[in-house]
Design a protein around this motif. Structure first.
Motif, mmCIF file in Angstrom:
data_model
loop_
_atom_site.group_PDB
_atom_site.id
_atom_site.type_symbol
_atom_site.label_atom_id
_atom_site.label_comp_id
_atom_site.label_asym_id
_atom_site.label_seq_id
_atom_site.Cartn_x
_atom_site.Cartn_y
_atom_site.Cartn_z
ATOM 1 N N LYS A 1 0.834 -1.302 0.073
ATOM 2 C CA LYS A 1 -0.083 0.099 -0.202
ATOM 3 C C LYS A 1 0.960 1.183 -0.046
ATOM 4 N N ILE A 2 0.467 2.205 -0.737
ATOM 5 C CA ILE A 2 1.357 3.361 -1.106
ATOM 6 C C ILE A 2 0.759 4.763 -0.391
ATOM 7 N N VAL A 3 1.275 5.453 0.453
ATOM 8 C CA VAL A 3 0.749 6.700 0.833
ATOM 9 C C VAL A 3 1.576 7.492 0.426
ATOM 10 N N ALA A 4 0.940 8.745 -0.328
ATOM 11 C CA ALA A 4 1.853 9.677 -0.727
ATOM 12 C C ALA A 4 1.640 11.029 -0.115
ATOM 13 N N PHE A 5 1.934 12.094 -1.126
ATOM 14 C CA PHE A 5 1.653 13.506 -0.427
ATOM 15 C C PHE A 5 1.443 14.598 -1.393
ATOM 16 N N ASP A 6 0.771 15.382 -1.199
ATOM 17 C CA ASP A 6 0.568 16.469 -2.302
ATOM 18 C C ASP A 6 -0.912 16.905 -2.874
ATOM 19 N N GLY A 7 -1.507 15.678 -3.425
ATOM 20 C CA GLY A 7 -2.801 15.744 -4.044
ATOM 21 C C GLY A 7 -2.634 16.519 -5.529
ATOM 22 N N GLN A 8 -1.639 16.324 -6.488
ATOM 23 C CA GLN A 8 -1.675 16.947 -7.448
ATOM 24 C C GLN A 8 -2.507 15.879 -8.560
ATOM 25 N N ILE A 9 -2.717 16.439 -9.627
ATOM 26 C CA ILE A 9 -3.955 15.806 -10.560
ATOM 27 C C ILE A 9 -3.443 14.391 -10.984
ATOM 28 N N ASP A 10 -2.085 14.052 -11.291
ATOM 29 C CA ASP A 10 -1.755 12.767 -11.391
ATOM 30 C C ASP A 10 -1.837 11.764 -10.203
ATOM 31 N N GLY A 11 -1.452 12.404 -8.956
ATOM 32 C CA GLY A 11 -1.830 11.791 -7.598
ATOM 33 C C GLY A 11 -3.063 11.276 -7.280
ATOM 34 N N LYS A 12 -4.041 12.353 -7.685
ATOM 35 C CA LYS A 12 -5.348 12.087 -7.615
ATOM 36 C C LYS A 12 -6.113 11.113 -8.559
ATOM 37 N N GLN A 13 -5.486 11.188 -9.607
ATOM 38 C CA GLN A 13 -6.037 9.992 -10.654
ATOM 39 C C GLN A 13 -5.270 8.640 -10.064
ATOM 40 N N ALA A 14 -4.272 8.609 -9.563
ATOM 41 C CA ALA A 14 -3.576 7.350 -9.064
ATOM 42 C C ALA A 14 -4.469 6.782 -7.956
ATOM 43 N N ILE A 15 -4.868 7.788 -7.112
ATOM 44 C CA ILE A 15 -5.678 7.435 -5.877
ATOM 45 C C ILE A 15 -7.061 6.647 -6.354
ATOM 46 N N LYS A 16 -7.393 7.083 -7.518
ATOM 47 C CA LYS A 16 -8.972 6.930 -8.233
ATOM 48 C C LYS A 16 -8.690 5.417 -8.647
ATOM 49 N N ASP A 17 -7.439 5.451 -9.222
ATOM 50 C CA ASP A 17 -7.034 4.001 -9.994
ATOM 51 C C ASP A 17 -6.931 2.876 -8.957
ATOM 52 N N GLY A 18 -6.722 3.394 -7.776
ATOM 53 C CA GLY A 18 -6.088 2.461 -6.806
ATOM 54 C C GLY A 18 -4.733 2.040 -6.736
ATOM 55 N N LYS A 19 -3.988 2.996 -7.219
ATOM 56 C CA LYS A 19 -2.519 2.728 -7.310
ATOM 57 C C LYS A 19 -1.802 3.482 -5.953
ATOM 58 N N ILE A 20 -2.427 4.449 -5.475
ATOM 59 C CA ILE A 20 -1.904 5.165 -4.383
ATOM 60 C C ILE A 20 -3.305 4.787 -3.213
ATOM 61 N N TYR A 21 -2.982 4.675 -2.013
ATOM 62 C CA TYR A 21 -4.107 4.580 -1.287
ATOM 63 C C TYR A 21 -4.617 5.880 -0.642
ATOM 64 N N ALA A 22 -3.856 6.676 -0.313
ATOM 65 C CA ALA A 22 -4.291 8.188 0.129
ATOM 66 C C ALA A 22 -3.355 9.136 0.207
ATOM 67 N N ASP A 23 -3.696 10.492 0.001
ATOM 68 C CA ASP A 23 -2.682 11.431 0.052
ATOM 69 C C ASP A 23 -3.102 12.538 0.943
ATOM 70 N N PRO A 24 -2.471 13.068 1.810
ATOM 71 C CA PRO A 24 -2.901 14.488 2.451
ATOM 72 C C PRO A 24 -2.638 15.550 1.165
ATOM 73 N N ILE A 25 -3.661 16.043 1.032
ATOM 74 C CA ILE A 25 -3.414 16.892 0.167
ATOM 75 C C ILE A 25 -3.320 18.321 0.265
ATOM 76 N N GLN A 26 -2.274 19.240 -0.465
ATOM 77 C CA GLN A 26 -2.009 20.414 -0.081
ATOM 78 C C GLN A 26 -2.839 21.622 -0.861
ATOM 79 N N PHE A 27 -2.541 22.636 -0.684
ATOM 80 C CA PHE A 27 -3.731 23.597 -1.313
ATOM 81 C C PHE A 27 -2.789 24.702 -1.905
ATOM 82 N N PRO A 28 -2.043 24.570 -2.956
ATOM 83 C CA PRO A 28 -1.289 25.404 -3.720
ATOM 84 C C PRO A 28 -2.123 26.807 -3.985
ATOM 85 N N ASP A 29 -3.347 26.550 -4.227
ATOM 86 C CA ASP A 29 -4.191 27.746 -4.913
ATOM 87 C C ASP A 29 -4.474 28.575 -3.725
#
Lengths: 443, 345
Positions: free
Chosen positions: B275-303
């Protein structure tokens, strides 16, 4: 004329570029020096002799000079400003509120363009304060008038171009010599990092956290430069004794030196150098001209004399033109090659020390990609990668062209992706011109 | 030849010298900023090229790198929020190079910027460049990354609460591994202070979890440098699964290195067991979470980072108070969130 153009066309390019960017950055300049301050004060004395004046500037040495000039001139006409603020926008609000609370009548705030731009001195904010405090009901903001002049040609900008170009241009001297011998040196960027880290490490070794003495600094710098020269010399040995192409040898040395830099720094974090004296080597100036620029000019003069007026200079051209012919006519080919690679190492080491001094750290990550910038400067300056032809002064012009374009593109807000394309194209054009030149005039 | 050459050089120098000798000898103008029109403003605004007279000034932003979408989002929101308040934001790419960043800061000083925003390329060696801005009286704001150089004044900082985010990542890892516990690999990037904090928070939560139980603990077996990059993450993970074939969890300090880790696991046929836990929540990362490649991200808010930074600048210039250091908390983003996310397909 044709020949002249072919040799010195780069200077026209530089002048044209300067002219273009001068035109493109024609803009309002906003003076704020002592002289301007005195003029502003005399305006106040003439126009509003009994005014209550607040002087408001930023917290910087230049601004203080400006403010002090105003205060003195006003004092000469026995006008005492009711307050002087040298600080942040917030400090002005605090001062204004103090005056409002005390009921001090304020007629004018004397400042310069930069602070007048602050919204705190804008119409809306001042009206807000006027509504709160009756004594601030009628405040004018006075500032020196502006004039139109290219931002590119301001003193500050030209000095900053000089500072930016110095390190590249200095290493490019040796790179020109190496390329004239039909060689190349890719290790200069890594050697810079190694040299900077070595200097920092040596200083730490000798004095720990304390303030290093002049002796220590000199010793550290010389150790770093000398070691870089030795590595350059070893490169030369590999190239001459074993006939390995310089491209391959220096590619290897590039990796080795970078690895050594990380080793010495014990990881990717820079080693800090806490020394004002060391910092002033790069950050200081003599008669207003930055030290790196002076050093650059001095080295170019030396290199010019070496290349044009000494036997060694002629040997370097001879080795690059035709090594076999050079050897037969008694040129010590191997020793000449050893010399140019050693000098290249030494100047890369010097560049590394200068960078370390500028940033007050020995950074193992510094100098990445510098070799390409430096080679680009040499090529744009008209030195042929085939060897035998080239001029150090051309290299200086080449380095300046690249620096002017980089600076000009920043000033004219060209985005960074476009900048990459422009630089790449420029190198292609330079090489293309070199090819055309060779074909047309040297069949 | 040489004669001609030096003549040109002299002319160039002459032009340069002319540039230096201007600057004084100027008449005084008055700009009246209140409604009482006592003195007429002189031609202060005439002959301006480029800058519109509406602009309240320019603000320079030297981004760490514009090849990472995280920083382009900061840039976009700075620019947008700046335009709202009448400031023109100039965005430059420092390309992770301290020297480029220093040159960009020099240019902002030359152009008389009202404020400077940077993502410091190095937390120490950017110091002298910031000092120059300090000396010129121009406020410097840092965003995302902090500067720790001595003797420099940073007017404001807006970043992510990385330590808190690391703790969230630790909780996500506990949740992902369940009761069984297991061996965990950390893909670090120690050069960045933010990543040191993330891993610190992560380990604090894992340690606290372990003290409560005798067995089925979560054990951090290796901390490798993943460079924060896809290829480095790939290399490090490939090596790690050779030495520790039974790892069950990976914490990567950002999305790219996590995706590199996933590629390595896939190649070794271990994608299902780890199981992979990452960090950031960029669009690639979010997509990977949807595809089940990454379990979860604490997401940041650059906006938010971009917007709050600009709001702080506006407050500063208006002489108002503002939070000198703002740390934006992260939020945990799982597959359930990704399934609802309209940005993803």
């Amino acid at each position: 004329m044709r020949k002249f153009l072919s040799h010195y066309g780069v200077i026209f390019v530089l002048v044209l570029l300067c002219a273009y960017y001068s035109f493109a950055t024609l803009n309002q300049q906003h003076p704020a020096d002592a002289n301007t301050g005195r003029k502003l004060a005399s305006f106040v004395i003439q126009q509003m002799p009994n005014a209550n004046v607040l002087i408001a500037v930023r917290d910087s040495d230049d601004d203080r000079v400006f403010a002090e000039a105003i205060r003195q001139s006003l004092g000469g006409a026995s006008i005492q400003p009711v307050g002087i603020v040298a600080g942040e926008p917030r400090d002005i609000v605090v001062e204004l509120r103090r005056m409002g609370d005390a009921g001090t009548k304020l007629d004018a705030i004397v400042t310069h363009h930069a602070s007048a731009q602050w919204t705190v001195l804008g119409e809306a904010r001042l009206k807000e304060l006027a509504n709160e405090y009756p004594s601030l009901a009628n405040v004018q903001v006075l500032k020196p008038s502006s004039y139109t002049w290219p931002t590119f040609l301001t003193r500050g900008n030209l000095l900053s171009i000089g500072n930016q170009v110095a390190v590249t241009a200095i290493i490019a001297i040796a790179m020109t010599m190496v390329i004239i011998t039909a060689g190349i040196d890719l290790s200069v960027g890594s050697l810079m990092a190694l040299s900077g880290v070595l200097a920092a490490w040596t200083i730490h070794r000798i004095v720990g956290e304390g303030d290093p003495s002049m002796m220590t600094l000199t010793a550290a710098c010389f150790t770093a430069i000398l070691l870089s020269a030795v590595i350059g010399l070893l490169t030369g040995v590999m190239v001459t004794a074993f006939d390995i192409p310089a491209f391959i040898v220096t590619l290897a040395v590039m990796r080795i030196a970078r690895g050594l830099a990380y080793k010495v720094a014990d990881g990717p974090s820079p080693i800090a150098i806490e020394s004002e004296a060391f910092h002033s080597l790069s950050a200081g100036n003599l008669l207003g001209i930055p030290n790196p620029v002076l050093l650059m000019v001095a080295l170019y003069v030396l290199a010019y004399i070496l290349m044009s007026h000494t036997a060694l200079g002629r040997y370097i051209y001879a080795v690059g033109g035709n090594p076999e012919a050079a050897r037969l006519s008694g040129v010590p080919v191997k020793r000449v090659l050893l010399f140019v690679y050693a000098i290249c190492g030494a100047l890369a080491g010097l560049g590394g020390v200068m960078e370390a001094s500028l940033f007050s750290v020995g950074n193992p990550n510094s100098g990445v990609g510098y070799e390409l910038q430096i080679i680009a400067a040499v090529v744009v300056g008209g030195t042929s990668l085939m060897g035998g032809k080239g001029k150090v002064i051309g290299t200086l012009i080449g380095a300046l062209i690249l620096a002017v374009i980089s600076n000009g593109m920043y000033l004219t807000k060209v985005d960074s992706y476009t900048q990459m394309i422009v630089f790449g194209t420029l190198i292609l054009i330079a090489v293309l011109l070199d090819q055309l030149k060779t074909r047309r005039w040297k069949p | 030849m040489i004669q001609n050459q030096s003549r040109w050089m002299w002319m160039a120098l002459l032009v340069a010298a002319l540039g230096c000798s201007r600057g004084s000898g100027v008449d005084v103008a008055v700009s009246v900023n209140d409604d009482n029109d006592a003195t007429t403003p002189t031609a202060a605004r005439e002959g301006t090229s480029g800058v519109t007279s509406e602009s309240k000034g320019i603000i320079g932003f030297s981004a760490l790198t514009l090849t990472n979408p995280f920083f382009t989002i900061i840039a976009d929101h700075l620019t947008e929020e700046g335009a709202k308040h009448g400031y023109e934001v100039i965005v430059d790419d420092a390309n992770r190079d301290v020297k480029s960043q220093s040159e960009q800061i020099d240019t902002y000083i030359t152009r008389g910027a009202a404020a400077i925003v940077i993502n410091p390329c190095d937390r120490l060696s950017i110091g002298p460049a910031i000092k120059k801005a300090n000396d010129a009286g121009i406020p410097v704001f840092t965003s995302d990354l902090q500067c720790v150089a001595e003797d420099v004044k940073i007017t404001g900082h807006v970043g992510t609460d990385n330590f808190g985010g690391g703790k969230l990542a630790g909780e996500a890892m506990i949740e992902a591994l369940g009761e069984a516990g297991g061996k965990v690999l950390v893909l670090h990037f120690e050069q960045a202070q933010s990543c040191v904090l993330r891993v610190g928070g992560f380990k604090e939560v894992i340690d606290a979890y372990n003290t409560e139980r005798e067995e089925e603990k979560i054990e951090v077996v290796a901390e490798l440098d993943g460079g924060g990059l896809r290829d480095e993450g790939f290399k490090a993970t490939s090596a790690a699964i050779q030495s520790d074939p039974d790892i069950t969890g990976i914490f990567a300090i950002n999305d790219p290195s996590a995706l590199g880790a996933y590629a390595a696991l896939e190649q070794a046929g271990k994608a299902d067991q780890v199981k992979i836990v990452a960090f950031d929540g960029q669009i690639d990362g979010k997509q990977a979470i949807k595809d089940g490649k990454i379990y979860a991200d604490p997401i940041q808010f650059p906006d938010r980072m971009g917007r709050i930074t600009m709001q702080n600048i506006v407050k500063y210039l208006n002489g108002e108070d503002f939070e000198q250091i703002t740390l934006i908390p992260t939020e945990l983003y799982r597959k359930a969130d990704a399934d609802k996310d309209p940005e993803l397909n």
